[in-house]
Motif scaffolding. Structure first.
Motif, PDB file in Angstrom:
ATOM      1  N   SER A  58     -33.806  58.440 -55.506  1.00  0.00           N
ATOM      2  CA  SER A  58     -34.362  58.532 -53.961  1.00  0.00           C
ATOM      3  C   SER A  58     -33.107  58.459 -53.108  1.00  0.00           C
ATOM      4  O   SER A  58     -32.445  58.208 -53.060  1.00  0.00           O
ATOM      5  CB  SER A  58     -35.201  57.373 -53.599  1.00  0.00           C
ATOM      6  N   ALA A  59     -33.537  59.771 -52.035  1.00  0.00           N
ATOM      7  CA  ALA A  59     -32.719  59.958 -51.116  1.00  0.00           C
ATOM      8  C   ALA A  59     -32.826  59.145 -49.648  1.00  0.00           C
ATOM      9  O   ALA A  59     -32.341  58.980 -48.679  1.00  0.00           O
ATOM     10  CB  ALA A  59     -32.766  61.476 -50.754  1.00  0.00           C
ATOM     11  N   MET A  60     -34.205  58.247 -49.843  1.00  0.00           N
ATOM     12  CA  MET A  60     -34.280  57.368 -48.583  1.00  0.00           C
ATOM     13  C   MET A  60     -35.159  56.273 -49.194  1.00  0.00           C
ATOM     14  O   MET A  60     -35.507  56.092 -50.453  1.00  0.00           O
ATOM     15  CB  MET A  60     -35.538  58.247 -47.777  1.00  0.00           C
ATOM     16  N   ASP A  61     -35.010  55.100 -48.092  1.00  0.00           N
ATOM     17  CA  ASP A  61     -36.044  54.004 -48.423  1.00  0.00           C
ATOM     18  C   ASP A  61     -37.372  54.395 -48.072  1.00  0.00           C
ATOM     19  O   ASP A  61     -37.487  55.078 -47.251  1.00  0.00           O
ATOM     20  CB  ASP A  61     -35.465  52.835 -47.273  1.00  0.00           C
ATOM     21  N   THR A 100     -33.240  53.443 -51.318  1.00  0.00           N
ATOM     22  CA  THR A 100     -31.961  55.058 -51.607  1.00  0.00           C
ATOM     23  C   THR A 100     -31.385  54.606 -52.655  1.00  0.00           C
ATOM     24  O   THR A 100     -30.640  53.402 -53.059  1.00  0.00           O
ATOM     25  CB  THR A 100     -31.330  54.811 -50.179  1.00  0.00           C
ATOM     26  N   MET A 113     -40.788  58.596 -46.727  1.00  0.00           N
ATOM     27  CA  MET A 113     -39.983  57.666 -45.909  1.00  0.00           C
ATOM     28  C   MET A 113     -40.763  56.298 -45.468  1.00  0.00           C
ATOM     29  O   MET A 113     -42.096  56.841 -45.054  1.00  0.00           O
ATOM     30  CB  MET A 113     -39.382  58.457 -44.727  1.00  0.00           C
ATOM     31  N   ASN A 135     -37.289  64.503 -50.711  1.00  0.00           N
ATOM     32  CA  ASN A 135     -36.747  63.417 -50.657  1.00  0.00           C
ATOM     33  C   ASN A 135     -35.935  62.759 -52.050  1.00  0.00           C
ATOM     34  O   ASN A 135     -36.093  61.475 -52.434  1.00  0.00           O
ATOM     35  CB  ASN A 135     -37.274  62.124 -49.865  1.00  0.00           C
TER      36      ASN A 135
END
Length: 407
Positions: A58-61, A100, A113, A135
């Motif tokens: 994952s690129a995000m929380d 992330t 997100m 993401n």
């Protein structure tokens, strides 16, 4: 007299080309631990043993989900943290809380997100639907398994060590360090810290030379300050030629009665050429001395630094096993005039700025070959072609920004 018509006066480009074909790179290699690899030069390509990243993450929380399910309330069935993956497989109508860098759960194809969700107990409502793949950082997106990350002849920088660590490499095979002998000659020179007699100056060149060589990360053999005595110079050069890969001498290569270095080099080794069409620094000598390559720099301080930087350093980098890129050259508008006569390529110390989107360069004061302060505050060379004469403010000139070896 036309450009470079003076006997034995070689254009800068030709001098560098002649030196490049006259030297060889070191052949010995060694394996060095990761913490000690800064500024070492690769002896062989470095390839990735696995994908980086090694898994989809994952690129995000937020929440991992099926993009097609985003229009309905989703049940949160677990979490995926960095280093602690969700072990199950996502089913329709489900989502997983994800941080992330955490592994994308099986069955998920997007991450929303957390800012685009509304939590209600153990379920969420998606406020802005993600598209499939959004993401998610895919396995191998940065580096693929087997990819050449660093070629042979590459000098490791700080970020490179982090990259090596990310590949799990605790060591690398590099070229051995080049060994360079350094000496200054001149009866008029006095070591720093000693009282200065009338008609004497302090030995400054050797300290600048050694500092630049330290940036190059070579082993330096400091032979010190040698008086203008043929026997002393001969002994120093014999030692340098037997113990070092290269010799950098300051002074003694001009035409004065006490300039013995060039003559003794001719006795002990061979002179490839002497005198280059460069300003400052015309009396620059290149040759071989025993097993070493010889670079004879002029005695004037600025001439010594410029010729080391522009003539000797590219060759030393080649000898060290490096395959450097040519220096960056840009065009800038001169904000001040430059005094020059046709005949030699001129490297004037200058200040480069970008003003309202335009590159502008100005002279950094007096440009005499003994004015070391011309480097203070400068960040570039204004390079004026050999055939070029005086430059007026407003004309366009070539600029080479200073690199890390000189600043």
């Amino acid at each position: 007299m036309a450009c470079c018509d003076e006997p034995q006066l070689i254009p800068v480009r030709d001098a560098i080309a002649r030196m490049q074909v006259a030297v060889q790179s070191v052949s010995d290699t060694e394996t060095v631990a990761l913490p000690d690899l800064l500024d070492r030069i690769t002896a062989e390509p470095v390839r990735a043993g696995f994908n980086v990243p090694g898994y989809d993450n994952s690129a995000m929380d937020g929440y991992a989900l099926r993009a097609d399910d985003a229009g309905q309330p989703l049940i949160v069935v677990g979490q995926s943290l960095a280093g602690h993956r969700f072990e199950g497989e996502l089913q329709p109508g489900q989502c997983v809380r994800i941080m992330t860098g955490a592994t994308i759960p099986a069955g998920a194809d997007a991450v929303v997100m957390q800012e685009n969700t509304k939590v209600n107990g153990d379920s969420i409502k998606v406020l802005k639907s993600p598209s499939a793949g959004e993401n998610i950082r895919r396995a191998g997106e940065d580096i693929s398994k087997g990819q050449e990350v660093f070629p042979a002849g590459y000098r490791f920088g700080p970020i490179d060590l982090a990259l090596l660590a990310s590949l799990g490499l605790a060591e690398a095979t590099v070229q051995r360090r080049l060994k360079v002998a350094v000496l200054s000659t001149g009866d008029e020179l006095t070591p720093p810290g000693q009282p200065l007699k009338d008609g004497h100056i302090y030995d400054s060149n050797r300290y600048g030379i050694i500092a630049i060589l330290q940036r190059l990360n070579v082993d330096v053999l400091d032979l010190g300050l040698i008086p203008d005595q043929p026997d002393a110079i001969r002994a120093a050069l014999e030692r340098a030629g037997s113990e070092a890969d290269a010799v950098v001498s300051s002074g003694g290569v001009s035409v004065g009665d006490a300039d013995y270095v060039k003559d003794i080099l001719g006795e002990l080794g061979e002179i490839g050429f002497w005198k280059v069409a460069i300003k400052p620094g015309k009396p620059f000598a290149f040759g071989h001395l025993g097993r070493a390559v010889f670079f004879g720099l002029p005695g004037n301080p600025v001439s010594s630094m410029v010729t080391l930087h522009q003539l000797a350093l590219p060759i030393l980098r080649t000898m060290a096993g490096e395959a450097p890129e040519p220096p960056l050259q840009i065009t800038a508008k001169a904000t001040s005039g430059y005094k020059k006569r046709p005949g030699r390529q001129d490297f004037q110390r200058a200040t480069l700025r970008c003003v309202d989107g335009e590159n502008q360069v100005g002279s950094n004061g007096a440009q005499g070959s003994g004015v070391l302060t011309s480097f203070l505050g400068a960040n570039a060379y204004t390079v004026l072609e050999a055939e070029r004469g005086k430059v007026e403010a407003g004309e366009f000139v070539t600029v080479i920004p200073f690199d890390r070896f000189i600043t």
